[in-house]
Design a protein around this motif. Structure first.
Motif, short mmCIF file in Angstrom:
data_model
loop_
_atom_site.label_atom_id
_atom_site.label_comp_id
_atom_site.label_asym_id
_atom_site.label_seq_id
_atom_site.Cartn_x
_atom_site.Cartn_y
_atom_site.Cartn_z
N PRO A 229 0.84 -1.21 0.00
CA PRO A 229 0.00 0.00 0.00
C PRO A 229 0.87 1.26 0.00
N TRP A 230 0.27 2.39 -0.19
CA TRP A 230 0.99 3.66 -0.27
C TRP A 230 1.81 3.94 0.98
N TYR A 231 1.30 3.57 2.14
CA TYR A 231 1.98 3.89 3.39
C TYR A 231 3.22 3.02 3.63
N SER A 232 3.46 2.06 2.77
CA SER A 232 4.66 1.23 2.92
C SER A 232 5.93 1.99 2.55
N TYR A 233 5.78 3.17 1.98
CA TYR A 233 6.93 4.00 1.65
C TYR A 233 7.35 4.89 2.82
N ILE A 234 6.59 4.82 3.90
CA ILE A 234 6.87 5.66 5.06
C ILE A 234 7.35 4.78 6.21
N GLN A 235 8.53 5.12 6.73
CA GLN A 235 9.04 4.42 7.90
C GLN A 235 8.45 5.08 9.14
N PRO A 236 8.14 4.41 10.17
CA PRO A 236 8.40 3.02 10.51
C PRO A 236 7.29 2.05 10.08
N ALA A 237 6.29 2.53 9.35
CA ALA A 237 5.21 1.63 8.90
C ALA A 237 5.78 0.49 8.07
N ARG A 238 6.77 0.77 7.24
CA ARG A 238 7.37 -0.25 6.38
C ARG A 238 8.04 -1.35 7.21
N MET A 239 8.73 -0.95 8.29
CA MET A 239 9.38 -1.93 9.15
C MET A 239 8.33 -2.85 9.80
N PHE A 240 7.23 -2.27 10.19
CA PHE A 240 6.13 -3.04 10.78
C PHE A 240 5.59 -4.04 9.75
N LEU A 241 5.35 -3.58 8.53
CA LEU A 241 4.86 -4.46 7.46
C LEU A 241 5.86 -5.58 7.17
N ASP A 242 7.13 -5.22 7.04
CA ASP A 242 8.15 -6.21 6.73
C ASP A 242 8.25 -7.29 7.81
N SER A 243 8.09 -6.90 9.07
CA SER A 243 8.16 -7.90 10.13
C SER A 243 6.98 -8.86 10.05
N HIS A 244 5.79 -8.35 9.71
CA HIS A 244 4.62 -9.22 9.54
C HIS A 244 4.80 -10.15 8.35
N ILE A 245 5.32 -9.63 7.25
CA ILE A 245 5.53 -10.44 6.05
C ILE A 245 6.56 -11.53 6.32
N LYS A 246 7.65 -11.16 6.97
CA LYS A 246 8.69 -12.14 7.28
C LYS A 246 8.14 -13.25 8.17
N GLU A 247 7.41 -12.88 9.20
CA GLU A 247 6.83 -13.88 10.10
C GLU A 247 5.79 -14.74 9.37
N GLY A 248 4.98 -14.10 8.54
CA GLY A 248 3.97 -14.84 7.78
C GLY A 248 4.59 -15.86 6.85
N LYS A 249 5.65 -15.47 6.14
CA LYS A 249 6.32 -16.39 5.22
C LYS A 249 7.07 -17.50 5.94
N GLU A 250 7.56 -17.23 7.15
CA GLU A 250 8.21 -18.28 7.92
C GLU A 250 7.21 -19.37 8.32
N ASN A 251 5.98 -18.96 8.58
CA ASN A 251 4.95 -19.91 8.99
C ASN A 251 4.31 -20.63 7.80
N LEU A 252 4.13 -19.92 6.70
CA LEU A 252 3.50 -20.49 5.51
C LEU A 252 3.83 -19.62 4.32
N ASN A 253 4.38 -20.23 3.28
CA ASN A 253 4.69 -19.49 2.06
C ASN A 253 4.08 -20.24 0.88
N PHE A 254 3.02 -19.67 0.32
CA PHE A 254 2.35 -20.31 -0.81
C PHE A 254 3.26 -20.40 -2.03
N SER A 255 4.21 -19.48 -2.15
CA SER A 255 5.11 -19.49 -3.31
C SER A 255 6.07 -20.67 -3.30
N THR A 256 6.39 -21.19 -2.14
CA THR A 256 7.32 -22.31 -2.03
C THR A 256 6.65 -23.52 -1.37
N PHE A 257 5.35 -23.62 -1.47
CA PHE A 257 4.59 -24.69 -0.83
C PHE A 257 5.06 -26.07 -1.30
#
Length: 156
Positions: free
Chosen positions: A67-95
């Motif tokens: 989203p547009w707010y991903s270009y603003i820190q610290p929102a981006r860091m928050f998003l990246d931590s959620h994405i990293k954690e989400g992919k560690e638990n389940l990644n449909f791209s590498t299922f």
């Protein structure tokens, strides 16, 4: 000791501006679908694909729509931590890299989290209203996953 709020605000503003220069790589495959992607391993109906794309892929695949707010820190860091954690638990791209047993366990866990309204996260659906799973969406996903999970367990 006297606190100078003007200096503190100025310093805070400078730090805020400086962290804007930190823009890490994005979680994007640019539409590329790997051979190990969930939809390449299973015959996923289009309605299930659409639900997964809308409600799951931003955090659980290698292709996030930022989203547009991903270009603003610290929102981006928050998003990246959620994405990293989400992919560690389940990644449909590498299922497909998961063992069949792990695939079955992941599908079982998806069903449990959908039934208990754990996923998608409320912090995500607060802003992404279209990601909220309706009762119909839940039913479609659960029915398809249950039938797919059964076919995996018969392979053992």
């Amino acid at each position: 000791m006297k606190i100078n709020f003007k200096k503190i605000l100025t310093l805070g503003f400078v730090i805020f501006l400086l962290i804007q220069f930190y823009q890490p790589a994005r979680n994007l495959d640019y539409g590329q679908v790997l051979p190990t992607h969930f939809t390449k391993i299973y015959a996923v109906p289009s309605d299930v694909k659409n639900i997964l794309r809308t409600s799951c892929y931003d955090c659980h695949s290698n292709n996030t729509e930022y989203p547009w707010y991903s270009y603003i820190q610290p929102a981006r860091m928050f998003l990246d931590s959620h994405i990293k954690e989400g992919k560690e638990n389940l990644n449909f791209s590498t299922f497909g890299d998961y063992s069949q047993r792990k695939q079955g366990n992941k599908l079982e866990r998806i069903v449990k989290q959908i039934k208990s309204d754990e996923m998608p996260l409320s912090s995500y659906t607060l802003i992404h209203k279209n990601a909220i799973l309706t009762q119909e969406n839940k039913k479609v996903l659960i029915n398809w996953i249950e039938s797919t999970k059964d076919s995996i367990s018969r392979r053992f």
